[in-house]
Design a protein around this motif. Structure first.
Motif, mmCIF file in Angstrom:
data_model
loop_
_atom_site.group_PDB
_atom_site.id
_atom_site.type_symbol
_atom_site.label_atom_id
_atom_site.label_comp_id
_atom_site.label_asym_id
_atom_site.label_seq_id
_atom_site.Cartn_x
_atom_site.Cartn_y
_atom_site.Cartn_z
ATOM 1 N N ALA A 1 5.671 9.972 5.252
ATOM 2 C CA ALA A 1 5.206 8.913 6.149
ATOM 3 C C ALA A 1 4.009 9.379 6.966
ATOM 4 O O ALA A 1 3.026 8.647 7.134
ATOM 5 N N GLY A 2 4.077 10.603 7.485
ATOM 6 C CA GLY A 2 2.990 11.119 8.304
ATOM 7 C C GLY A 2 1.690 11.269 7.531
ATOM 8 O O GLY A 2 0.610 10.964 8.048
ATOM 9 N N TYR A 3 1.790 11.713 6.285
ATOM 10 C CA TYR A 3 0.587 11.920 5.479
ATOM 11 C C TYR A 3 -0.033 10.593 5.052
ATOM 12 O O TYR A 3 -1.256 10.436 5.024
ATOM 13 N N LEU A 4 0.806 9.606 4.718
ATOM 14 C CA LEU A 4 0.301 8.352 4.167
ATOM 15 C C LEU A 4 -0.055 7.305 5.222
ATOM 16 O O LEU A 4 -0.710 6.312 4.901
ATOM 17 N N ALA A 5 0.364 7.505 6.458
ATOM 18 C CA ALA A 5 0.126 6.491 7.497
ATOM 19 C C ALA A 5 -1.358 6.161 7.641
ATOM 20 O O ALA A 5 -1.742 4.989 7.713
ATOM 21 N N GLN A 6 -2.217 7.184 7.666
ATOM 22 C CA GLN A 6 -3.654 6.945 7.820
ATOM 23 C C GLN A 6 -4.217 6.213 6.603
ATOM 24 O O GLN A 6 -5.067 5.325 6.743
ATOM 25 N N HIS A 7 -3.759 6.577 5.413
ATOM 26 C CA HIS A 7 -4.225 5.910 4.197
ATOM 27 C C HIS A 7 -3.840 4.428 4.212
ATOM 28 O O HIS A 7 -4.635 3.561 3.825
ATOM 29 N N VAL A 8 -2.608 4.150 4.624
ATOM 30 C CA VAL A 8 -2.146 2.759 4.691
ATOM 31 C C VAL A 8 -2.956 1.981 5.730
ATOM 32 O O VAL A 8 -3.383 0.849 5.485
ATOM 33 N N LEU A 9 -3.178 2.602 6.887
ATOM 34 C CA LEU A 9 -3.947 1.942 7.946
ATOM 35 C C LEU A 9 -5.381 1.673 7.491
ATOM 36 O O LEU A 9 -5.916 0.577 7.738
ATOM 37 N N ASP A 10 -5.993 2.644 6.820
ATOM 38 C CA ASP A 10 -7.374 2.454 6.334
ATOM 39 C C ASP A 10 -7.448 1.303 5.344
ATOM 40 O O ASP A 10 -8.385 0.482 5.391
ATOM 41 N N SER A 11 -6.479 1.218 4.455
ATOM 42 C CA SER A 11 -6.465 0.125 3.471
ATOM 43 C C SER A 11 -6.290 -1.219 4.158
ATOM 44 O O SER A 11 -6.907 -2.220 3.781
ATOM 45 N N VAL B 1 2.070 2.024 12.344
ATOM 46 C CA VAL B 1 2.177 2.170 10.894
ATOM 47 C C VAL B 1 3.123 3.314 10.538
ATOM 48 O O VAL B 1 3.998 3.175 9.680
ATOM 49 N N ASN B 2 2.988 4.435 11.211
ATOM 50 C CA ASN B 2 3.850 5.587 10.951
ATOM 51 C C ASN B 2 5.315 5.235 11.191
ATOM 52 O O ASN B 2 6.205 5.610 10.412
ATOM 53 N N THR B 3 5.585 4.503 12.269
ATOM 54 C CA THR B 3 6.952 4.071 12.571
ATOM 55 C C THR B 3 7.487 3.146 11.477
ATOM 56 O O THR B 3 8.641 3.266 11.048
ATOM 57 N N LYS B 4 6.629 2.221 11.009
ATOM 58 C CA LYS B 4 7.030 1.302 9.944
ATOM 59 C C LYS B 4 7.374 2.067 8.666
ATOM 60 O O LYS B 4 8.379 1.787 8.012
ATOM 61 N N LEU B 5 6.542 3.022 8.298
ATOM 62 C CA LEU B 5 6.759 3.762 7.051
ATOM 63 C C LEU B 5 8.075 4.528 7.087
ATOM 64 O O LEU B 5 8.830 4.524 6.112
ATOM 65 N N LYS B 6 8.360 5.182 8.202
ATOM 66 C CA LYS B 6 9.610 5.932 8.316
ATOM 67 C C LYS B 6 10.812 4.997 8.272
ATOM 68 O O LYS B 6 11.838 5.323 7.673
ATOM 69 N N SER B 7 10.687 3.821 8.878
ATOM 70 C CA SER B 7 11.767 2.840 8.840
ATOM 71 C C SER B 7 12.004 2.332 7.427
ATOM 72 O O SER B 7 13.144 2.204 6.974
ATOM 73 N N TRP B 8 10.920 2.056 6.702
ATOM 74 C CA TRP B 8 11.065 1.559 5.325
ATOM 75 C C TRP B 8 11.684 2.611 4.417
ATOM 76 O O TRP B 8 12.439 2.278 3.507
ATOM 77 N N LEU B 9 11.373 3.885 4.634
ATOM 78 C CA LEU B 9 11.953 4.934 3.813
ATOM 79 C C LEU B 9 13.461 5.021 3.999
ATOM 80 O O LEU B 9 14.189 5.447 3.106
ATOM 81 N N ARG B 10 13.932 4.591 5.162
ATOM 82 C CA ARG B 10 15.373 4.601 5.418
ATOM 83 C C ARG B 10 16.039 3.298 4.992
ATOM 84 O O ARG B 10 17.158 3.307 4.478
ATOM 85 N N THR C 1 -3.122 -3.491 13.870
ATOM 86 C CA THR C 1 -2.084 -2.499 14.097
ATOM 87 C C THR C 1 -2.750 -1.154 14.332
ATOM 88 O O THR C 1 -3.967 -1.032 14.239
ATOM 89 N N ASP C 2 -1.968 -0.145 14.660
ATOM 90 C CA ASP C 2 -2.534 1.186 14.904
ATOM 91 C C ASP C 2 -1.726 2.233 14.150
ATOM 92 O O ASP C 2 -0.696 1.935 13.526
ATOM 93 N N LEU C 3 -2.190 3.469 14.209
ATOM 94 C CA LEU C 3 -1.587 4.541 13.420
ATOM 95 C C LEU C 3 -0.134 4.775 13.813
ATOM 96 O O LEU C 3 0.723 4.993 12.953
ATOM 97 N N GLU C 4 0.172 4.730 15.092
ATOM 98 C CA GLU C 4 1.537 4.979 15.552
ATOM 99 C C GLU C 4 2.499 3.922 15.013
ATOM 100 O O GLU C 4 3.603 4.241 14.546
ATOM 101 N N TYR D 1 0.841 -1.199 0.000
ATOM 102 C CA TYR D 1 0.000 0.000 0.000
ATOM 103 C C TYR D 1 0.879 1.254 0.000
ATOM 104 O O TYR D 1 0.596 2.223 -0.724
ATOM 105 N N PHE D 2 1.915 1.229 0.818
ATOM 106 C CA PHE D 2 2.779 2.393 0.976
ATOM 107 C C PHE D 2 3.457 2.762 -0.343
ATOM 108 O O PHE D 2 3.457 3.927 -0.750
ATOM 109 N N ILE D 3 4.028 1.770 -1.017
ATOM 110 C CA ILE D 3 4.699 2.029 -2.291
ATOM 111 C C ILE D 3 3.701 2.578 -3.315
ATOM 112 O O ILE D 3 3.994 3.527 -4.053
ATOM 113 N N GLU D 4 2.523 1.986 -3.357
ATOM 114 C CA GLU D 4 1.490 2.457 -4.279
ATOM 115 C C GLU D 4 1.122 3.909 -4.005
ATOM 116 O O GLU D 4 1.030 4.733 -4.929
#
Length: 267
Positions: free
Chosen positions: A215-225, A242-251, A237-240, A194-197
């Motif tokens: 990461a902050g903007y897309l976290a809610q979209h990823v969680l909703d999906s 997911v947000n942590t995961k997205l930032k980790s993946w970007l790095r 999972t929860d928003l926090e 979802y995140f890559i998309e």
């Protein structure tokens, strides 16, 4: 002709109800979306900025692979960044003082062998020396020669990215399998997809400004999906998180980082 002149069209337009690939119906155009054309925007990037971006790519590649391979903490990561910058500057001076770039490349392979597999190390050091040479040539005013070395870096970095993606996947699979088993490794695959998309489909017209904002903007979209999928019955999972995961993946994840870079603001 002025150096500010650019014959490439500035705008790219497409039907407002469709994607950027769609053609506008000239007879019935309807709502139209417009944005700066990708190729125009890329053509405006200066030689200096290209070199700086390539330098940043090689720095992130080095530090990220060490984090993935050894789980290095924040303090050691800072030390590794300092080590890379010091090594880069030292070899820039070595080439400037007359050491052949090829000799520097061979020496750098020994310096970075702790981070990469043999084949990946060869391409990494070739790419690094190409940028060192381009940097030196740009500083000396030899811009055409610098562009040639930058193209050499682009070729090497393309192969480097493919090898790096494979090596990271091997390391991650081995580490995840050792700690949690193969089922845990694939647990978050749907979130990553979802995140890559969304890094592509929901990118602002001007591009992502930073990894944190993306990461902050897309976290809610990823969680909703995720919550709408059948995966939510397997794990919650929860928003926090997911947000942590997205930032980790970007790095740390090459596919996510590539998707982000393809849609980020070109500085």
């Amino acid at each position: 002709m002025s150096s500010d002149y650019n014959p490439l069209p500035y705008y790219h337009s497409w039907p407002g109800h469709s994607t950027q690939r769609a053609e506008i119906d000239e007879e019935n155009p309807g709502p139209v979306m417009s944005g700066q054309d990708f190729f125009h925007r890329f053509s405006e990037i200066s030689l200096t900025d290209h070199i700086l971006r390539s330098h940043g790519f090689l720095l992130e590649t080095y530090t990220d692979i060490l984090v993935i391979r050894y789980g290095i903490d924040e303090e050691k990561e800072k030390n590794n960044e300092a080590f890379f910058r010091e090594t880069y500057n030292n070899y820039l001076e070595n080439v400037k003082k007359g050491t052949s770039a090829t000799r520097c490349c061979f020496r750098l392979e020994k310096i970075f062998e702790h981070a990469f597999s043999n084949e990946l190390n060869v391409y990494y050091c070739r790419s690094l020396v190409s940028i060192i040479c381009a940097d030196l040539l740009e500083k000396e005013g030899e811009y055409t020669k610098a562009w040639s070395l930058l193209l050499c870096h682009q070729y090497e970095s393309h192969i480097l990215t493919e090898l790096l993606t494979y090596e990271v996947e091997v390391v991650l699979k081995r580490e995840k399998s050792r700690k949690y088993g193969s089922q845990s490794y694939s647990r978050y695959d749907n979130l990553k997809s979802y995140f890559i998309e969304f890094l592509y489909s929901k990118a602002p017209k001007e591009g992502w400004q930073s990894q944190t904002s993306a990461a902050g903007y897309l976290a809610q979209h990823v969680l909703d999906s995720h919550n709408k999928s059948d995966k939510t019955a397997i794990y919650r999972t929860d928003l926090e998180e997911v947000n942590t995961k997205l930032k980790s993946w970007l790095r740390n994840d090459p596919k996510c980082r590539n998707a982000y870079q393809a849609n980020s603001i070109k500085r």
